[in-house]
Design a protein around this motif. Sequence first.
Motif, PDB file in Angstrom:
ATOM      1  N   PRO A 136      34.646  91.246  72.412  1.00 54.77           N
ATOM      2  CA  PRO A 136      35.582  90.817  71.363  1.00 54.77           C
ATOM      3  C   PRO A 136      35.963  91.939  70.398  1.00 54.77           C
ATOM      4  N   ASP A 137      35.016  92.825  70.091  1.00 52.17           N
ATOM      5  CA  ASP A 137      35.326  93.930  69.187  1.00 52.17           C
ATOM      6  C   ASP A 137      36.351  94.881  69.801  1.00 52.17           C
ATOM      7  N   GLU A 138      36.191  95.156  71.096  1.00 52.44           N
ATOM      8  CA  GLU A 138      37.132  96.049  71.759  1.00 52.44           C
ATOM      9  C   GLU A 138      38.513  95.408  71.864  1.00 52.44           C
ATOM     10  N   VAL A 139      38.548  94.134  72.183  1.00 53.72           N
ATOM     11  CA  VAL A 139      39.828  93.421  72.269  1.00 53.72           C
ATOM     12  C   VAL A 139      40.516  93.410  70.906  1.00 53.72           C
ATOM     13  N   ALA A 140      39.720  93.306  69.844  1.00 53.13           N
ATOM     14  CA  ALA A 140      40.291  93.308  68.493  1.00 53.13           C
ATOM     15  C   ALA A 140      40.969  94.641  68.183  1.00 53.13           C
ATOM     16  N   VAL A 141      40.399  95.738  68.670  1.00 48.45           N
ATOM     17  CA  VAL A 141      41.027  97.040  68.462  1.00 48.45           C
ATOM     18  C   VAL A 141      42.357  97.106  69.213  1.00 48.45           C
ATOM     19  N   ALA A 142      42.370  96.599  70.443  1.00 45.73           N
ATOM     20  CA  ALA A 142      43.619  96.567  71.212  1.00 45.73           C
ATOM     21  C   ALA A 142      44.674  95.741  70.482  1.00 45.73           C
ATOM     22  N   GLN A 143      44.259  94.625  69.896  1.00 47.78           N
ATOM     23  CA  GLN A 143      45.189  93.771  69.160  1.00 47.78           C
ATOM     24  C   GLN A 143      45.729  94.509  67.930  1.00 47.78           C
ATOM     25  N   VAL A 145      46.123  97.743  67.605  1.00 50.60           N
ATOM     26  CA  VAL A 145      47.081  98.744  68.080  1.00 50.60           C
ATOM     27  C   VAL A 145      48.421  98.080  68.397  1.00 50.60           C
ATOM     28  N   TYR A 146      48.373  96.923  69.032  1.00 49.04           N
ATOM     29  CA  TYR A 146      49.612  96.217  69.357  1.00 49.04           C
ATOM     30  C   TYR A 146      50.354  95.797  68.091  1.00 49.04           C
ATOM     31  N   SER A 147      49.636  95.314  67.107  1.00 48.52           N
ATOM     32  CA  SER A 147      50.266  94.818  65.889  1.00 48.52           C
ATOM     33  C   SER A 147      50.820  95.945  65.020  1.00 48.52           C
ATOM     34  N   ASN A 148      50.144  97.109  65.043  1.00 50.71           N
ATOM     35  CA  ASN A 148      50.523  98.194  64.140  1.00 50.71           C
ATOM     36  C   ASN A 148      51.257  99.342  64.833  1.00 50.71           C
ATOM     37  N   ASN A 149      51.320  99.297  66.165  1.00 47.03           N
ATOM     38  CA  ASN A 149      52.026 100.329  66.925  1.00 47.03           C
ATOM     39  C   ASN A 149      51.484 101.730  66.615  1.00 47.03           C
ATOM     40  N   LYS A 150      50.152 101.817  66.509  1.00 48.58           N
ATOM     41  CA  LYS A 150      49.493 103.094  66.248  1.00 48.58           C
ATOM     42  C   LYS A 150      48.244 103.194  67.117  1.00 48.58           C
ATOM     43  N   ARG A 151      47.802 104.412  67.359  1.00 45.37           N
ATOM     44  CA  ARG A 151      46.571 104.591  68.131  1.00 45.37           C
ATOM     45  C   ARG A 151      45.363 104.273  67.261  1.00 45.37           C
ATOM     46  N   ALA A 152      44.266 103.913  67.910  1.00 43.55           N
ATOM     47  CA  ALA A 152      43.036 103.579  67.189  1.00 43.55           C
ATOM     48  C   ALA A 152      41.862 103.682  68.159  1.00 43.55           C
ATOM     49  N   GLY A 153      40.664 103.509  67.607  1.00 41.43           N
ATOM     50  CA  GLY A 153      39.464 103.532  68.442  1.00 41.43           C
ATOM     51  C   GLY A 153      38.777 104.879  68.438  1.00 41.43           C
ATOM     52  N   ALA A 154      37.995 105.129  69.460  1.00 42.96           N
ATOM     53  CA  ALA A 154      37.208 106.358  69.565  1.00 42.96           C
ATOM     54  C   ALA A 154      38.102 107.588  69.433  1.00 42.96           C
ATOM     55  N   THR A 155      37.581 108.611  68.753  1.00 42.49           N
ATOM     56  CA  THR A 155      38.224 109.910  68.507  1.00 42.49           C
ATOM     57  C   THR A 155      39.340 109.828  67.466  1.00 42.49           C
ATOM     58  N   THR A 156      39.579 108.655  66.869  1.00 40.20           N
ATOM     59  CA  THR A 156      40.582 108.532  65.815  1.00 40.20           C
ATOM     60  C   THR A 156      39.887 108.165  64.503  1.00 40.20           C
ATOM     61  N   SER A 157      40.658 108.129  63.424  1.00 44.76           N
ATOM     62  CA  SER A 157      40.107 107.760  62.123  1.00 44.76           C
ATOM     63  C   SER A 157      40.204 106.259  61.868  1.00 44.76           C
ATOM     64  N   THR A 158      40.825 105.519  62.783  1.00 47.75           N
ATOM     65  CA  THR A 158      40.970 104.069  62.645  1.00 47.75           C
ATOM     66  C   THR A 158      40.047 103.373  63.638  1.00 47.75           C
ATOM     67  N   ALA A 162      34.754 102.121  68.101  1.00 43.88           N
ATOM     68  CA  ALA A 162      35.095 101.520  69.393  1.00 43.88           C
ATOM     69  C   ALA A 162      34.655 102.434  70.533  1.00 43.88           C
ATOM     70  N   LYS A 163      34.474 101.830  71.692  1.00 42.46           N
ATOM     71  CA  LYS A 163      34.027 102.584  72.862  1.00 42.46           C
ATOM     72  C   LYS A 163      35.175 103.233  73.620  1.00 42.46           C
ATOM     73  N   CYS A 164      36.397 102.842  73.272  1.00 36.19           N
ATOM     74  CA  CYS A 164      37.579 103.350  73.972  1.00 36.19           C
ATOM     75  C   CYS A 164      38.601 103.883  72.979  1.00 36.19           C
ATOM     76  N   LEU A 165      39.464 104.725  73.492  1.00 34.07           N
ATOM     77  CA  LEU A 165      40.639 105.166  72.756  1.00 34.07           C
ATOM     78  C   LEU A 165      41.799 104.258  73.149  1.00 34.07           C
ATOM     79  N   TYR A 166      42.479 103.692  72.164  1.00 33.84           N
ATOM     80  CA  TYR A 166      43.554 102.728  72.411  1.00 33.84           C
ATOM     81  C   TYR A 166      44.891 103.326  71.966  1.00 33.84           C
ATOM     82  N   LEU A 167      45.885 103.206  72.855  1.00 32.52           N
ATOM     83  CA  LEU A 167      47.209 103.736  72.559  1.00 32.52           C
ATOM     84  C   LEU A 167      48.270 102.724  72.964  1.00 32.52           C
TER      85      LEU A 167
END
Length: 222
Positions: A136-143, A145-158, A162-167
């Motif tokens: 659920p935490d990972e899915v929330a990060v994907a959500q 990114v979709y809502s804000n049209n920005k990258r997030a997750g691992a290696t980012t400041s947002t 998270a275990k993944c980088l989301y774009l």
Amino acid sequence: NGRICSLVASVLSVLVFNYFFTVPRFTFRFNNQSYIATFAVMFVVALLISSLATRVKRQARQAAWRAYRTEVLLETSRKLQKAEGRDAILESAALQLRKLLNRTILFYPVGADKELERPMVFPVGGEEEAVAYQTPDEVAVAQWVYSNNKRAGATTSTLPSAKCLYLAVRGESEVLAVASVAVAGQPEPDAFEKNLLLAILDECGLVLEKQRLNDEKRNMEE
């Protein structure tokens, strides 16, 4: 490989010359004071040659990277253009990314109701590994990114935990999917890999946009 290697090679060349070719030989002493000038000139010339060789190697390596990047993007473009349908397009992009990065790839498609659907998973290891990237935490990060049209997750400041980088995979005016690249437990993708990743996702977005427009046109004609 760098300035330190050039400096060390230059110093060693002067020492070797002193050891083998000046009197007294096989020592690091010398009797003729004029050798000081000789050593200085040798050092400068050797340093220049080493620096030029390092620069040529670096430029050759960069040229090889650019050629490889162009080849990969052309191959990806051909595969995406041949794919028919949204899922096939995302699968082609995911398989290409997995091959290039050797990481688990997930794509969250955007459905007709403008909501994220269940992810399409392309694991490197077994299915057990992929489950860790669908919490659920990972899915929330994907959500996010979709809502804000920005990258997030691992290696980012947002949401960096998270275990993944989301774009976002963007069309001309909206997000068409969210891509997830596994990072946890692996080295961070370098600049070259990130550039390839972004280029492939941009190409994927263009093809998805074209597919969406074709689907809308077909629906209007029906």
